[in-house]
Scaffold this motif. Sequence first.
Motif, PDB file in Angstrom:
ATOM      1  N   TYR A 295      -5.048  -6.702  -2.577  1.00 21.82           N
ATOM      2  CA  TYR A 295      -4.998  -5.350  -2.015  1.00 21.82           C
ATOM      3  C   TYR A 295      -5.406  -5.428  -0.553  1.00 21.82           C
ATOM      4  O   TYR A 295      -6.349  -6.137  -0.199  1.00 21.82           O
ATOM      5  CB  TYR A 295      -5.946  -4.448  -2.801  1.00 21.82           C
ATOM      6  CG  TYR A 295      -6.079  -3.048  -2.268  1.00 21.82           C
ATOM      7  CD1 TYR A 295      -4.964  -2.242  -2.075  1.00 21.82           C
ATOM      8  CD2 TYR A 295      -7.338  -2.524  -1.968  1.00 21.82           C
ATOM      9  CE1 TYR A 295      -5.098  -0.945  -1.590  1.00 21.82           C
ATOM     10  CE2 TYR A 295      -7.480  -1.229  -1.498  1.00 21.82           C
ATOM     11  CZ  TYR A 295      -6.355  -0.444  -1.307  1.00 21.82           C
ATOM     12  OH  TYR A 295      -6.488   0.838  -0.830  1.00 21.82           O
ATOM     13  N   ASP A 296      -4.703  -4.685   0.310  1.00 20.86           N
ATOM     14  CA  ASP A 296      -4.967  -4.786   1.750  1.00 20.86           C
ATOM     15  C   ASP A 296      -6.025  -3.810   2.242  1.00 20.86           C
ATOM     16  O   ASP A 296      -6.289  -3.741   3.448  1.00 20.86           O
ATOM     17  CB  ASP A 296      -3.672  -4.615   2.548  1.00 20.86           C
ATOM     18  CG  ASP A 296      -3.174  -3.166   2.601  1.00 20.86           C
ATOM     19  OD1 ASP A 296      -3.667  -2.325   1.811  1.00 20.86           O
ATOM     20  OD2 ASP A 296      -2.278  -2.881   3.426  1.00 20.86           O
ATOM     21  N   GLY A 297      -6.641  -3.050   1.327  1.00 19.38           N
ATOM     22  CA  GLY A 297      -7.665  -2.100   1.726  1.00 19.38           C
ATOM     23  C   GLY A 297      -7.114  -0.774   2.191  1.00 19.38           C
ATOM     24  O   GLY A 297      -7.880   0.133   2.538  1.00 19.38           O
ATOM     25  N   ALA A 298      -5.790  -0.623   2.189  1.00 24.06           N
ATOM     26  CA  ALA A 298      -5.167   0.619   2.658  1.00 24.06           C
ATOM     27  C   ALA A 298      -4.190   1.150   1.615  1.00 24.06           C
ATOM     28  O   ALA A 298      -4.555   1.956   0.766  1.00 24.06           O
ATOM     29  CB  ALA A 298      -4.479   0.391   4.000  1.00 24.06           C
ATOM     30  N   ASP A 299      -2.946   0.667   1.644  1.00 26.83           N
ATOM     31  CA  ASP A 299      -1.953   1.225   0.719  1.00 26.83           C
ATOM     32  C   ASP A 299      -0.971   0.207   0.164  1.00 26.83           C
ATOM     33  O   ASP A 299       0.054   0.582  -0.396  1.00 26.83           O
ATOM     34  CB  ASP A 299      -1.178   2.357   1.394  1.00 26.83           C
ATOM     35  CG  ASP A 299      -0.488   1.927   2.684  1.00 26.83           C
ATOM     36  OD1 ASP A 299      -0.548   0.727   3.027  1.00 26.83           O
ATOM     37  OD2 ASP A 299       0.109   2.792   3.347  1.00 26.83           O
ATOM     38  N   LEU A 300      -1.293  -1.081   0.292  1.00 25.66           N
ATOM     39  CA  LEU A 300      -0.360  -2.100  -0.174  1.00 25.66           C
ATOM     40  C   LEU A 300      -1.050  -3.163  -1.019  1.00 25.66           C
ATOM     41  O   LEU A 300      -2.213  -3.503  -0.784  1.00 25.66           O
ATOM     42  CB  LEU A 300       0.314  -2.804   1.011  1.00 25.66           C
ATOM     43  CG  LEU A 300       1.246  -1.990   1.904  1.00 25.66           C
ATOM     44  CD1 LEU A 300       1.695  -2.841   3.084  1.00 25.66           C
ATOM     45  CD2 LEU A 300       2.448  -1.467   1.125  1.00 25.66           C
ATOM     46  N   PHE A 301      -0.304  -3.687  -1.991  1.00 24.19           N
ATOM     47  CA  PHE A 301      -0.630  -4.944  -2.645  1.00 24.19           C
ATOM     48  C   PHE A 301       0.293  -6.011  -2.065  1.00 24.19           C
ATOM     49  O   PHE A 301       1.492  -5.772  -1.884  1.00 24.19           O
ATOM     50  CB  PHE A 301      -0.373  -4.884  -4.156  1.00 24.19           C
ATOM     51  CG  PHE A 301      -1.310  -4.025  -4.934  1.00 24.19           C
ATOM     52  CD1 PHE A 301      -2.667  -4.306  -4.985  1.00 24.19           C
ATOM     53  CD2 PHE A 301      -0.834  -2.932  -5.651  1.00 24.19           C
ATOM     54  CE1 PHE A 301      -3.534  -3.518  -5.730  1.00 24.19           C
ATOM     55  CE2 PHE A 301      -1.690  -2.141  -6.397  1.00 24.19           C
ATOM     56  CZ  PHE A 301      -3.047  -2.429  -6.435  1.00 24.19           C
ATOM     57  N   TYR A 302      -0.247  -7.200  -1.804  1.00 27.59           N
ATOM     58  CA  TYR A 302       0.584  -8.347  -1.457  1.00 27.59           C
ATOM     59  C   TYR A 302       0.682  -9.243  -2.687  1.00 27.59           C
ATOM     60  O   TYR A 302      -0.335  -9.577  -3.305  1.00 27.59           O
ATOM     61  CB  TYR A 302       0.003  -9.116  -0.273  1.00 27.59           C
ATOM     62  CG  TYR A 302       0.130  -8.358   1.028  1.00 27.59           C
ATOM     63  CD1 TYR A 302       1.372  -8.193   1.635  1.00 27.59           C
ATOM     64  CD2 TYR A 302      -0.988  -7.794   1.643  1.00 27.59           C
ATOM     65  CE1 TYR A 302       1.498  -7.478   2.818  1.00 27.59           C
ATOM     66  CE2 TYR A 302      -0.871  -7.085   2.832  1.00 27.59           C
ATOM     67  CZ  TYR A 302       0.375  -6.928   3.410  1.00 27.59           C
ATOM     68  OH  TYR A 302       0.502  -6.219   4.581  1.00 27.59           O
ATOM     69  N   CYS A 303       1.911  -9.613  -3.038  1.00 28.04           N
ATOM     70  CA  CYS A 303       2.169 -10.380  -4.253  1.00 28.04           C
ATOM     71  C   CYS A 303       2.897 -11.673  -3.918  1.00 28.04           C
ATOM     72  O   CYS A 303       3.934 -11.647  -3.243  1.00 28.04           O
ATOM     73  CB  CYS A 303       3.043  -9.575  -5.222  1.00 28.04           C
ATOM     74  SG  CYS A 303       2.396  -7.956  -5.663  1.00 28.04           S
ATOM     75  N   GLY A 304       2.376 -12.796  -4.412  1.00 25.76           N
ATOM     76  CA  GLY A 304       3.093 -14.053  -4.286  1.00 25.76           C
ATOM     77  C   GLY A 304       4.292 -14.074  -5.213  1.00 25.76           C
ATOM     78  O   GLY A 304       4.257 -13.498  -6.304  1.00 25.76           O
TER      79      GLY A 304
END
Length: 214
Positions: A187-196
């Motif tokens: 989670y980027d702490g704002a509004d997105l998940f980063y997924c491999g």
Amino acid sequence: MPVSTAEIVREYAPLGSGGDIGGVTYDGRDVWAAAGSRVIALDPASGEIVRSLDCAAHAGTAFDGKHLYQIVEARIDKIDPATGDVLASIPAPGQGGDSGLTWAEGSLWVGHYRERKIYQIDPNNGAVLRTIESNRYVTGVTWMDGELWHGTWEGDESELRRIDAHTGEVRERLAMPAGTNVSGLEYDGADLFYCGGGPTGKIRAVRAPRRAAG
């Protein structure tokens, strides 16, 4: 239990030399990813790789505000992100079956893929402080606003799941499109998940669900 379709906002691909993406983390500016023999840093605005550290990187990646942590086979390395030097190593709780990795509340949280477990461990010695049972393979771990999320990957299906950090009960599910797998989660702490994206060499940005105010 709410189930919704994950909204993929952006796709970064392919990264590096076609290797797997085995873990992702975010340092507040760049997305770091485990790419086999390297840990790479991606500028999420431009999509450009801005750093590359020559160090083994087989699975989950985490950032504690100063250092990177990287799963390498049956250990977790603590890495200086400025130099790539390994500063310390601790045993991984899954003894080589570890997957996701994140930092929260002064602890490392480690996914154990086929055992369907998440461990809270002491970052200094690897001691297991808590074990959480899941009912799906665990492929990524992160915290969002005090709530635990993990990625799943079984067959051709992947999800992002919010679970109770004490009981493992599933509270919310975001279903990824068929064939779109998750091999790391942050989670980027704002509004997105980063997924491999595993063997695709991709990183995907997924819209995080909105929370009601208060």
